[in-house]
Design a protein around this motif. Structure first.
Motif, short mmCIF file in Angstrom:
data_model
loop_
_atom_site.label_atom_id
_atom_site.label_comp_id
_atom_site.label_asym_id
_atom_site.label_seq_id
_atom_site.Cartn_x
_atom_site.Cartn_y
_atom_site.Cartn_z
N ALA A 269 0.48 -1.28 -0.05
CA ALA A 269 0.07 0.02 0.04
C ALA A 269 0.83 1.31 -0.21
CB ALA A 269 -1.07 0.03 1.28
N ASP A 270 2.02 1.14 0.79
CA ASP A 270 2.82 2.69 0.72
C ASP A 270 3.62 2.77 -0.61
OD1 ASP A 270 2.36 2.75 3.49
OD2 ASP A 270 4.01 1.80 4.20
N GLU A 271 3.78 1.74 -1.30
CA GLU A 271 4.49 1.98 -2.44
C GLU A 271 3.30 2.18 -3.60
OE1 GLU A 271 7.70 2.30 -2.71
OE2 GLU A 271 7.92 1.37 -0.74
N ILE A 307 -1.10 1.68 -12.73
CA ILE A 307 -1.46 0.37 -12.62
C ILE A 307 -0.67 -0.79 -13.20
CG2 ILE A 307 -3.23 -1.53 -13.20
CD1 ILE A 307 -5.16 0.76 -13.05
N SER A 308 0.15 -0.55 -14.31
CA SER A 308 1.31 -1.06 -14.97
C SER A 308 2.54 -1.02 -14.25
CB SER A 308 1.39 -0.55 -16.38
OG SER A 308 2.52 -1.62 -16.88
N VAL A 309 2.90 -0.04 -13.71
CA VAL A 309 3.95 -0.05 -12.79
C VAL A 309 3.82 -0.88 -11.55
CG1 VAL A 309 5.44 1.56 -11.45
CG2 VAL A 309 4.87 2.25 -13.75
N VAL A 310 2.96 -0.54 -10.76
CA VAL A 310 2.48 -1.41 -9.55
C VAL A 310 2.45 -3.06 -9.77
CG1 VAL A 310 0.99 -1.89 -7.63
CG2 VAL A 310 1.68 0.77 -8.34
N THR A 311 1.85 -3.30 -10.91
CA THR A 311 1.63 -4.82 -11.19
C THR A 311 3.13 -5.42 -11.53
OG1 THR A 311 -0.40 -4.31 -12.00
CG2 THR A 311 0.48 -6.47 -12.75
N GLY A 323 8.40 -11.09 -1.66
CA GLY A 323 6.85 -10.94 -1.90
C GLY A 323 6.12 -9.79 -1.22
N VAL A 324 6.95 -8.67 -0.70
CA VAL A 324 6.51 -7.52 -0.35
C VAL A 324 6.94 -6.65 -1.29
CG1 VAL A 324 6.50 -5.74 1.56
CG2 VAL A 324 6.53 -8.16 1.97
N LEU A 325 5.96 -5.85 -1.73
CA LEU A 325 6.33 -4.66 -2.88
C LEU A 325 7.19 -3.56 -2.09
CD1 LEU A 325 5.87 -3.68 -5.68
CD2 LEU A 325 3.85 -2.28 -4.64
N GLY A 333 10.00 0.71 -13.25
CA GLY A 333 9.09 1.00 -13.97
C GLY A 333 8.44 2.49 -13.99
N ILE A 334 8.67 3.28 -12.77
CA ILE A 334 8.47 4.64 -12.95
C ILE A 334 9.25 5.18 -13.81
CG2 ILE A 334 8.62 6.68 -11.47
CD1 ILE A 334 7.60 5.20 -9.13
N LEU A 335 10.56 4.77 -13.77
CA LEU A 335 11.67 5.51 -14.80
C LEU A 335 11.20 5.09 -16.19
CD1 LEU A 335 14.32 6.76 -15.48
CD2 LEU A 335 15.37 4.35 -15.40
#
Length: 375
Positions: A269-271, A307-311, A323-325, A333-335
């Motif tokens: 959630a934090d990320e 959504i794509s970056v987080v996935t 297993g923890v984001l 992904g952000i870059l």
């Protein structure tokens, strides 16, 4: 073809929820069934649900029997109500908005709730032919027997007209203007002539059409005034608040993650909140507190991209982490999302990192991860 036990099939195709990306009518079949059972309001001809129930399906709610309907769209209620009401009239619906405002998502769920079938779809591209909107021919039968009903291959719009269902046209403004105009007679006269057979297909009650178009594609193949008059245009806005956008990203990533056996969203959630914050600040050109003006990159930094970056980050965490984001899982992904034009966007990103991220409390791990992938 190998099939997993319990997977439904139709015509040799997977139709159950074991599909990688089930159609809305399959993925949310239980919710649609519960809504239909509880729905005692008037329904337009051939609609599976009343307009009230369709809006509830999209916006979410709790039914009298306790069934929870999950929100499919987070945004102004009036936008959804106008869209649903339009489909109950003789006007077609045009969903307009910048990339990532859930136009396709809303279109699919509207068709699923109204018709129980979201698959009557024309995908608009620069190469979409008129046959995709009207009909084609089985040339083997055409050559063997000449023009006839058995040689005609109806397109999605023709099938929707004959069955009283909703047809969908994605990226309408990407379709060449002369092909777009094939819709004019369909939408104004509710008929599709077949001059080769001296016949026509008339739309039965329940038929309508949803088109989507990208705000940033204006001028690519802009709609003629004659065609635009046939649509009621509903603009889908960007999420109004950071909380709304976090909610949208969390819900959608959770749905995608379940189909891919990825870790649960709450662990990251934090990320998710940090990704949304970065995207909103760069998109708006100002920090969340309004104190620092920023340069915006060339990309859209839409909710869909978040959504794509987080996935992608969840997949990294699942297969190459614990297993923890974490910050390191989303940094690359952000870059990739921010730096589309290396000559311009890289400078925008570096300035943002050094003037905003570096000084933000609790973001040191995020700063280090982004610096590492940006080096």
């Amino acid at each position: 073809m190998f099939t997993h036990p319990g997977t439904a099939h139709r015509g040799g195709l997977v139709t159950g929820t074991d599909a990688l990306r089930p159609h809305a009518e399959h993925a949310f079949a239980e919710e649609l069934k519960a809504l239909a059972a509880a729905d005692d309001r008037p329904r337009p001809e051939r609609w599976r649900l009343s307009p009230w129930a369709v809006a509830t399906y999209l916006l979410g709610g709790t039914l009298p029997d306790g069934t929870v309907i999950t929100p499919k769209y987070v945004g102004p209620r009036r936008v959804v109500e106008v869209a649903v009401t339009t489909l109950a009239t003789d006007r077609a619906l045009l969903l307009l908005g910048v990339p990532g405002t859930a136009k396709t998502w809303v279109s699919e769920h509207l068709a699923a709730a109204v018709s129980g079938d979201s698959t009557l779809l024309v995908q608009g591209t620069a190469g979409t032919p008129e046959e995709a909107i009207r009909y084609g021919w089985d040339y083997a039968r055409l050559l063997a027997h000449g023009p006839g009903r058995e040689a005609l291959v109806p397109g999605p719009v023709m099938r929707a007209m004959a069955g009283g269902r909703i047809a969908r046209v994605e990226e309408l403004t990407r379709i060449p203007a002369d092909v777009q105009d094939a819709l004019i007679t369909i939408l104004s006269e509710k008929t599709l002539p077949v001059p080769e057979l001296g016949e026509e297909v008339q739309a039965v009650r329940g038929f309508n059409l949803i088109a989507t178009a990208n705000d940033r594609d204006r001028g690519v193949n802009d709609l003629s005034s004659a065609l635009r008059r046939r649509f009621n245009t509903v603009v889908l806005p960007l999420p109004a608040t950071s909380e709304d956008e976090v909610d949208i990203v969390s819900r959608r990533v959770d749905q995608i993650g379940r189909s891919l056996d990825l870790p649960s969203v709450p662990d990251g959630a934090d990320e998710i909140r940090r990704v949304v914050t970065v995207f909103r600040e760069l998109r708006d050109g100002v920090t969340a507190d309004g104190r620092t003006k920023l340069k915006s990159p060339s990309g859209t930094l839409s909710t869909a991209e978040a959504i794509s970056v987080v996935t992608g980050g969840l997949a990294l965490a699942a297969h190459f982490g614990d297993g923890v984001l974490r910050a390191g899982d989303v940094a690359a992904g952000i870059l990739g999302a921010v730096v589309r034009d290396p000559a311009v966007d890289r400078l925008v990103w570096q300035e943002y990192l050094e003037t905003v991220v570096r000084e933000r409390d609790g973001w040191k791990d995020f700063y280090r991860a982004c610096r590492e992938v940006s080096a």
